[in-house]
Enzyme design. Structure first.
Site, mmCIF file in Angstrom:
data_model
loop_
_atom_site.group_PDB
_atom_site.id
_atom_site.type_symbol
_atom_site.label_atom_id
_atom_site.label_comp_id
_atom_site.label_asym_id
_atom_site.label_seq_id
_atom_site.Cartn_x
_atom_site.Cartn_y
_atom_site.Cartn_z
ATOM 1 N N ILE A 229 0.703 -1.150 -0.052
ATOM 2 C CA ILE A 229 0.151 -0.226 -0.149
ATOM 3 C C ILE A 229 0.752 1.170 0.026
ATOM 4 C CG2 ILE A 229 -0.234 -0.080 2.448
ATOM 5 C CD1 ILE A 229 -3.183 0.683 1.703
ATOM 6 N N LYS B 202 8.397 11.003 17.274
ATOM 7 C CA LYS B 202 7.309 11.488 17.487
ATOM 8 C C LYS B 202 6.551 11.863 18.773
ATOM 9 C CE LYS B 202 2.480 10.361 16.041
ATOM 10 N NZ LYS B 202 1.540 9.251 15.560
#
Ligand SMILES: Cc1cc2nc3c(=O)[nH]c(=O)nc-3n(C[C@H](O)[C@H](O)[C@H](O)COP(=O)(O)OP(=O)(O)OC[C@H]3O[C@@H](n4cnc5c(N)ncnc54)[C@H](O)[C@@H]3O)c2cc1C
Length: 499
Positions: free
Chosen positions: A46, A79
């Site tokens: 994907i 993050k």
């Protein structure tokens, strides 16, 4: 017992799910299993999935992965959470950080003390009491003693799969390139007996793991496990992803910026920035979405737009017979809170804990399916919250979201918080109290009350409690290095500095 009858494990698909599964099984079980992975370069993966959440740090540690090596190989950055813009209303922003805010008492979370403090004139924002949040907005990061800074990664998912592939192959996983053309069932049991490739090759196995992505070739295509559609709660069904050259130093957080029919993401990596727009095709067409995306991204584009269609929902039966679905084949919820890779991780670790010895146990299947469904349901509610709790009424999309019926489980959470300021984490729920409080308040739900224990503090004690936490956060953040400099020193990837 020295032999293990069920030892031929076949993984169909080699995206993030396939290689995360292969690496974990190979690392944990070594040569006790014969592990084969089939993937097709022609079909490909994907190609998105770059923002993660903190449990991935643990996953990598379990696999014995050296963090700096992994980050260098995947061009990763740190993050500390997600910055949300335009969700409550246009022009408003809030931050969902990792970690915790303030200091909880066992009887009541920090929000109760903060709310009481507001009434006493302490009007400093709730954000000022969270280390990860303050560090994120300041663009700073460092590993702190005792893992005091909670973090995850922003990474290149294709490179992550490649990294894990090298690991898994190093531990003995056999990779076969080819397209699966047929899934062969054992006539009496209905179990999968073998996968037949277009080349004619036949691969037998005892346990099959379906990592074929949205195609769900084995679990759906052959075993008929039904998909439960959740698009009435999570109506976005399309995305366009595009990569750009970075134009600013990478901040340690992902951005989720709402627009009139969905939202868009910005994920800073070392060598580039990942961008995408998520939208609901009922309210926005592909051309308008692409135009919006291209109009708003910064920096030269490095790739062609990758257009993706999806449907929110879950397969309640993710393990059927001798086949387990891991990754997009098991269900999907949009990437707003970066939960898909985490669901892969949960499935893989659960599967390893429940690996059958002589034959697949129906009890294991029930347990696995029940636990996975719980995860999906809890994450689903958390995602719906972002759409339901909004003051936005400026478009058909937002009016639909604000007016839609939501699951009772979510209504209970919202109304309990609104009335009492309380949130409870149930059954090892992924998103803990801190997440719910930040997002609920960020989306505009303010509690009408708080726990009476907060009133027990004298004014002096309250001032001291709040100022000590705030000062501590501010001083820690002031002493942290800039995130890009820290990344460059710790795990700088060669091509990143060249770019
Ligand atoms: C728009 C969008 C954004 C996302 N962003 C995030 C994010 O920020 N964070 C996050 O955690 N997740 C995110 N995700 C989810 C994440 O991309 C996936 O969870 C992750 O990539 C796993 O995908 P997969 O391996 O299940 O499927 P895929 O990547 O589709 O891999 C499927 C594999 O199966 C193989 N295959 C299929 N059919 C056959 C066949 N017939 N024969 C042989 N091989 C076959 C393919 O070749 C491929 O190797 C996002 C998803 C979307 C749609």
């Amino acid at each position: 017992m020295t032999d293990w009858p069920l030892k031929r494990i076949v993984i169909a698909g080699g995206g993030t799910a396939g290689w995360m599964t292969a690496a974990a099984i190979a690392k944990t079980l070594g040569h006790a299993v014969e592990l084969t992975l089939i993937e097709s370069d022609l079909i490909g993966t994907i190609g998105v999935g770059e923002s993660t959440i903190p449990p991935l740090v643990t996953y990598n540690r379990l696999l014995g992965i050296n963090e700096a090596d992994f980050m260098r190989a995947t061009q990763a950055t740190f993050k500390l959470g997600i910055g949300f813009e335009n969700w409550k209303e246009i022009g408003h922003r809030y931050f969902h950080s990792f970690g915790s805010t303030g200091k909880d008492h066992w009887s009541a979370g920090f929000q109760h003390f903060w709310l009481n403090g507001l009434e006493r004139g302490h009007d400093e924002p709730y954000d000022d009491y969270c280390l990860e949040l303050s560090a994120a907005y300041a663009g700073k990061f460092a590993h702190l003693p005792d893992d005091r800074m909670n973090y995850a990664y922003q990474l290149d998912s294709t490179l992550y799969a490649k990294f894990l592939r090298a690991m898994a192959e190093g531990e003995g996983t056999k990779r076969i390139e080819g397209k699966i053309a047929e899934v062969e069932l054992e006539p009496t049991s209905g179990d999968i007996a073998a996968l037949k490739l277009e080349s004619g090759q036949r691969i037998e196995g005892d346990l099959f793991i379906d990592c074929t992505g949205f195609r769900a070739l084995l679990i759906d295509g052959t075993l008929g496990s039904q998909f439960e559609d959740w698009t009435h709660w999570l109506p976005n069904d399309s995305a366009i992803a595009i990569q750009t050259r970075s134009v600013r130093p990478a901040p340690p957080y992902t951005l989720a910026i709402a627009h009139d029919s969905g939202w868009r993401w910005r994920i800073p990596l070392q060598h580039r920035t990942g961008n995408g727009i998520v939208f609901c095709s009922r309210y926005m067409d592909k051309d308008a979405a692409l135009e919006r995306l291209l109009g708003e991204i910064e920096g030269d584009t490095l790739t062609q737009p990758n257009v993706l269609r999806f449907k929110a929902g879950v397969r309640p039966r993710q393990w059927v017979k001798n086949c387990v679905a891991v990754g997009l084949s098991s269900g999907f919820m949009e990437p707003l809170e970066s939960t898909s890779i985490h669901l892969i991780q949960r499935a893989v670790l659960r599967l390893i804990r429940m690996l059958p010895l002589a034959e697949v146990s129906e009890r294991d299947i029930l347990e696995f399916n029940d636990q996975m469904l719980q995860d999906y349901l809890q994450i689903r509610d958390f995602l719906i919250l972002h759409y339901k709790a909004t003051d936005r009424r400026d478009s058909e999309f937002w009016r639909y979201c604000a007016e839609m019926e939501v699951p009772d489980s979510l209504t209970q959470k919202i109304e309990l918080f609104r009335e009492t300021g309380r949130v409870f984490r149930r059954n090892e729920e992924l998103f803990a109290e801190n997440s719910w409080v930040q997002v609920m308040m960020g989306q505009g739900i303010m509690p009408r009350s708080y726990h009476p224990i907060a009133t027990k503090l004298s004014d002096v004690e309250m001032t001291k409690l709040l100022s000590t936490i705030r000062d501590n956060v501010a001083q820690t953040v002031a002493g942290l290095p800039d995130h890009p400099a820290y990344v460059a020193r710790y795990c700088g990837a060669a091509s990143a500095s060249a770019a």
